[in-house]
Design an enzyme around this catalytic site. Structure first.
Site, short mmCIF file in Angstrom:
data_model
loop_
_atom_site.label_atom_id
_atom_site.label_comp_id
_atom_site.label_asym_id
_atom_site.label_seq_id
_atom_site.Cartn_x
_atom_site.Cartn_y
_atom_site.Cartn_z
N TRP A 36 0.81 -1.22 0.00
CA TRP A 36 0.00 0.00 0.00
C TRP A 36 0.84 1.26 0.00
O TRP A 36 0.42 2.30 -0.51
CB TRP A 36 -1.02 -0.01 1.14
CG TRP A 36 -2.04 -1.07 0.87
CD1 TRP A 36 -2.19 -2.26 1.53
CD2 TRP A 36 -3.01 -1.09 -0.19
NE1 TRP A 36 -3.18 -3.01 0.95
CE2 TRP A 36 -3.71 -2.32 -0.11
CE3 TRP A 36 -3.34 -0.20 -1.21
CZ2 TRP A 36 -4.73 -2.66 -1.00
CZ3 TRP A 36 -4.36 -0.54 -2.10
CH2 TRP A 36 -5.04 -1.76 -1.98
N ASP B 16 -1.26 6.95 6.20
CA ASP B 16 -2.37 6.10 5.79
C ASP B 16 -2.68 5.16 6.94
O ASP B 16 -1.92 4.24 7.24
CB ASP B 16 -1.96 5.32 4.53
CG ASP B 16 -3.05 4.37 4.04
OD1 ASP B 16 -4.09 4.24 4.72
OD2 ASP B 16 -2.85 3.75 2.98
N LYS C 94 -12.53 -1.03 6.98
CA LYS C 94 -11.83 -2.06 7.74
C LYS C 94 -12.13 -1.90 9.22
O LYS C 94 -12.80 -2.71 9.83
CB LYS C 94 -10.34 -1.99 7.45
CG LYS C 94 -10.04 -2.22 5.98
CD LYS C 94 -8.71 -1.68 5.59
CE LYS C 94 -8.55 -1.66 4.09
NZ LYS C 94 -8.71 -2.95 3.46
N1 PMP Z 1 -4.26 1.74 2.14
C1 PMP Z 1 -4.35 0.61 2.85
C2 PMP Z 1 -3.45 0.42 4.02
C3 PMP Z 1 -5.30 -0.35 2.48
O1 PMP Z 1 -5.39 -1.49 3.18
C4 PMP Z 1 -6.15 -0.12 1.39
C5 PMP Z 1 -7.22 -1.10 0.96
N2 PMP Z 1 -7.02 -2.40 1.22
C6 PMP Z 1 -5.98 1.06 0.67
C7 PMP Z 1 -5.05 1.98 1.07
C8 PMP Z 1 -6.83 1.37 -0.53
O2 PMP Z 1 -8.10 1.67 -0.09
P1 PMP Z 1 -9.34 1.92 -1.06
O3 PMP Z 1 -9.65 0.58 -1.65
O4 PMP Z 1 -10.36 2.42 -0.11
O5 PMP Z 1 -8.92 2.90 -2.08
#
Ligand code: PMP
Length: 361
Positions: free
Chosen positions: A102, A172, A196
């Site tokens: 991520w 994040d 989450k």
């Molecule tokens: N950052 C993290 C740490 C994530 O776990 C996720 C999704 N699994 C995202 C960003 C991306 O999120 P989204 O699908 O809401 O764009």
């Protein structure tokens, strides 16, 4: 009807009392004769829901007054691009600490707009540890430094995100927000998709120090401008009212359960139980993350071969557990232990793991 123990990485389990409340209120919200999702976002009813949600988020996360709270339509990935447009001049340096999948996505989303630099990376070691602070190379001219508090796929988490002094720290927190107390004032910006640890998919939260909203950034439409969004209480256009409402119910549930201090205790207990089962299995189950960097939220692990991984997923499903298949990027098994996953679910999982090992080990 029976509800499964849900270890999904996201969208993830929601608390049963929240779902029941939403079910009860679905056809007639508070005597209005309509569902909350059928009412105008500018009406007194929804405005009350929206305001209470912000009040509760501020209470839950102890957000100081000099921080604005935005409710963002869409997920975290969108914000990774928008924060570059809002806070960096065209081509300005932004430092990324790359600790897993991520972090790389965050960098990729910003790259069209900024000079995206890797300040440190643990990729060479397969993202099994965090890049030590002593090895971060920070740029004196960076607009911000981006870190990922918890890597949802690789299962690595900062115990305490190190401070930086070259630029504001942007984090994040998508997969660990509200799972323990965090000192918001250490950060320029915190963002998270809600799906989450906070509630439903389709909405996110962005907590930003107000003075940063005065930065010029880059040319962008009003709808992508965080300062405009903050000035209009995240209602420049029609917001995702259903998601916002569910988020609100979820925040209230978290406050009623005892807030982030209580969820920190539960997270510690759940993750400790699961890692102990993995480490005590004589090598049948393996988690490869350095112990100090192990995530409390997402626990990836492997069985001796891919065939056993697949059998584990199938048999655990038959035993009432869902969402345990590992992410395709790493394979194996992944158990996500977010706030709405009860301690009992982990006890059941660990019992199943022992039984599975007895039969197949
Ligand atoms: N950052 C993290 C740490 C994530 O776990 C996720 C999704 N699994 C995202 C960003 C991306 O999120 P989204 O699908 O809401 O764009």
């Amino acid at each position: 009807m029976s509800r499964a123990f849900n270890f999904s990485a996201g969208p993830a389990a929601l608390p049963e009392p929240v779902l029941r409340r939403a079910q009860e209120e679905l056809l007639d919200w508070h005597g209005t004769g309509a569902s909350i999702v059928e009412l105008s976002h500018r009406g007194a009813e929804f405005m009350q829901v929206a305001a209470q949600t912000e009040t509760d988020l501020r209470a839950l996360l102890s957000i100081p007054d000099d921080y604005a709270v935005l409710f963002t339509a869409g997920g975290a990935t969108t914000q990774q691009a928008l924060m570059a447009l809002n806070f960096a001049a065209p081509g300005q340096a932004v430092d990324f600490v790359v600790s897993g999948h991520w972090s790389k996505v965050a960098m990729k989303q910003a790259a069209p707009y900024v000079d995206a630099r890797i300040a440190a990376s643990s990729e060479a070691g397969g993202f099994r540890d965090l890049p030590p602070r002593a090895q971060w190379t920070l740029s004196p001219d960076a607009a911000y430094v981006h870190v990922t508090a918890n890597e949802t796929i690789h299962g690595v988490e900062f115990v305490d995100i190190p401070a930086v002094d070259n630029a504001p720290l942007f984090a994040d927190f998508s997969s660990s927000i509200a799972s323990e107390p965090v000192d918001v004032s250490k950060f320029g910006l915190i963002y998270a998709g809600a799906q989450k640890n906070l509630g439903p998919v389709g909405i996110g939260v962005l907590i930003v120090r107000r003075d940063l909203l005065e930065r010029a950034g880059q040319p962008r439409a009003n709808i992508f401008n965080y300062a405009s969004q903050a000035a209009s209480d995240s209602m420049l256009n029609t917001p995702p009212t259903w998601n916002w409402y569910l988020l609100g119910l979820n925040l209230r549930w978290m406050l009623d359960e005892g807030g982030v201090a209580e969820f920190a205790r539960r997270s510690e207990r759940k993750s400790r139980t699961l890692y102990a089962a993995i480490d005590g299995s004589g090598g049948f189950y393996r988690n490869e993350v350095a112990p100090a960097a192990r995530s409390r939220m997402n626990v990836p692990f492997f069985l001796p071969d891919a065939e056993l991984d697949a059998r584990f997923v199938a048999e655990s499903r038959a035993a009432g557990m869902i969402g345990l298949k590992g992410h395709k990027a790493v394979g194996g098994i992944r158990a996500s232990l977010y706030n709405a996953v009860p301690t009992e679910a982990v006890d059941v999982l660990v019992g199943f793991m022992r039984d599975f090992q007895n039969r197949h080990g």
